[in-house]
Motif scaffolding. Structure first.
Motif, short mmCIF file in Angstrom:
data_model
loop_
_atom_site.label_atom_id
_atom_site.label_comp_id
_atom_site.label_asym_id
_atom_site.label_seq_id
_atom_site.Cartn_x
_atom_site.Cartn_y
_atom_site.Cartn_z
N TYR A 66 0.99 -1.27 0.05
CA TYR A 66 -0.17 -0.11 -0.07
C TYR A 66 0.73 1.37 0.01
CZ TYR A 66 -3.67 3.11 1.64
OH TYR A 66 -4.54 4.48 1.80
N ARG A 67 0.78 2.08 -0.92
CA ARG A 67 1.72 3.16 -1.10
C ARG A 67 1.60 4.31 0.18
NH1 ARG A 67 3.79 4.24 -6.04
NH2 ARG A 67 2.89 3.12 -7.97
N GLU A 68 0.53 4.35 0.74
CA GLU A 68 0.31 5.25 1.73
C GLU A 68 0.66 4.61 3.48
OE1 GLU A 68 0.03 8.54 1.45
OE2 GLU A 68 -0.19 8.24 -0.57
N SER A 69 1.75 3.74 3.26
CA SER A 69 2.22 3.05 4.23
C SER A 69 3.08 3.84 5.28
CB SER A 69 2.97 1.71 3.94
OG SER A 69 2.03 0.71 3.48
N GLU A 113 -2.58 0.69 -9.60
CA GLU A 113 -1.15 1.42 -9.48
C GLU A 113 -1.11 2.68 -8.78
OE1 GLU A 113 0.53 1.62 -13.46
OE2 GLU A 113 0.51 -0.38 -13.81
N GLU A 114 -2.25 3.39 -8.70
CA GLU A 114 -2.27 4.65 -7.85
C GLU A 114 -2.24 4.25 -6.52
OE1 GLU A 114 -5.43 6.90 -9.23
OE2 GLU A 114 -4.80 7.25 -11.16
N THR A 115 -2.64 3.24 -6.02
CA THR A 115 -2.97 2.81 -4.64
C THR A 115 -1.86 1.83 -4.05
OG1 THR A 115 -5.43 3.07 -5.01
CG2 THR A 115 -4.67 2.11 -2.76
N PHE A 116 -1.30 1.15 -5.07
CA PHE A 116 -0.45 0.19 -4.72
C PHE A 116 0.94 -0.02 -5.15
CE2 PHE A 116 -4.61 -1.58 -3.49
CZ PHE A 116 -4.12 -2.00 -2.22
N VAL A 117 2.09 -0.05 -4.89
CA VAL A 117 3.23 -0.33 -5.57
C VAL A 117 3.73 -1.89 -5.45
CG1 VAL A 117 4.81 0.13 -3.77
CG2 VAL A 117 5.83 0.44 -5.74
N TYR A 125 10.87 0.99 -2.06
CA TYR A 125 10.03 2.10 -2.21
C TYR A 125 9.95 3.12 -1.04
CZ TYR A 125 5.49 4.45 -2.07
OH TYR A 125 4.24 5.45 -1.88
N VAL A 127 8.64 6.49 1.11
CA VAL A 127 7.50 7.57 1.54
C VAL A 127 8.32 8.42 2.63
CG1 VAL A 127 6.55 5.77 2.96
CG2 VAL A 127 5.04 7.58 1.70
N THR A 160 0.80 -0.75 7.61
CA THR A 160 1.07 -0.98 6.04
C THR A 160 -0.20 -1.43 5.50
OG1 THR A 160 1.76 -3.37 5.95
CG2 THR A 160 3.58 -1.86 6.18
#
Length: 207
Positions: A66-69, A113-117, A125, A127, A160
């Protein structure tokens, strides 16, 4: 007696283990490290650290993250890295989190792809997030649990996965052809920071 039968009898007699060779099961491993990119004393007893979180896939299969982890669940502060490894903490606390509704994920056959990498093996990755340390010795309070000036070590537990685990299990099964969906929290590796004897207090934004 056939040679194969004789060999089996010899192995059984000698008590030697029989090893069956085959393809090993892929493993999912995710590591978290932190870098301190900025430090501000927002008041005499409140330190804000800006952190860069780096997730590294050390396993042998892709990991879906999840990208916002970047939500900190728990702070672990120790005097030294050895103390951190031994879980001898000066402070351990969890910040109060404002209730946030779980996001709704697109019901697709592949991760959005906007939400997960998707991290391939040996990929990383990054953040950012802010760490808030509100228990700093201000030169007046005699509380022995306050952090004194000098070197300290910080670790954080990061969330995460923002949804229910049953939702994660469902998506993990659906997306297994793309990688392993990671839903476990992670504790970062230790990073050192310093508290000066006479910190300069600056204005800080609410966030």
């Amino acid at each position: 007696m056939k040679k194969t039968s004789l060999l089996c009898l010899m192995i059984a007699y000698l008590g030697c283990p029989i090893i069956f060779l085959g393809q090993s099961k892929p493993t999912s491993q995710l590591q978290l490290t932190t870098d301190i990119t900025d430090a501000k004393f927002c008041s005499s007893d409140y330190l804000r650290l800006q952190l860069r979180l780096r997730y590294f896939n050390s396993g042998d299969q892709p990991v879906i993250l999840y990208r916002e982890s970047n939500t900190i669940m728990t702070y672990f502060i120790s005097k030294t890295i050895s103390d951190a490894d031994a879980e001898k903490h000066e402070q351990k606390y969890s910040p109060m989190q404002s209730p946030v509704s779980a996001p709704e994920f697109r019901d697709g056959e592949a991760p959005d792809e906007e939400t997960f990498v998707i991290l391939e093996p040996s990929a990383s990755y990054e953040v950012t997030t802010n760490a808030h340390l509100p228990f700093i010795f201000n030169g007046k309070d005699k509380d022995p649990d306050l952090l004194r000036p000098g070197r300290h070590v910080l670790q954080i537990r990061v969330q995460t996965w923002p949804a229910a685990q049953n939702v994660g299990a469902k998506l993990r099964d659906r997306w297994r052809g793309h990688g392993h969906l990671w839903t476990q929290s992670l504790i970062s590796r230790p990073v050192e920071f310093n508290i000066p004897k006479h910190p300069s207090v600056v204005g800080c934004s609410p966030n």
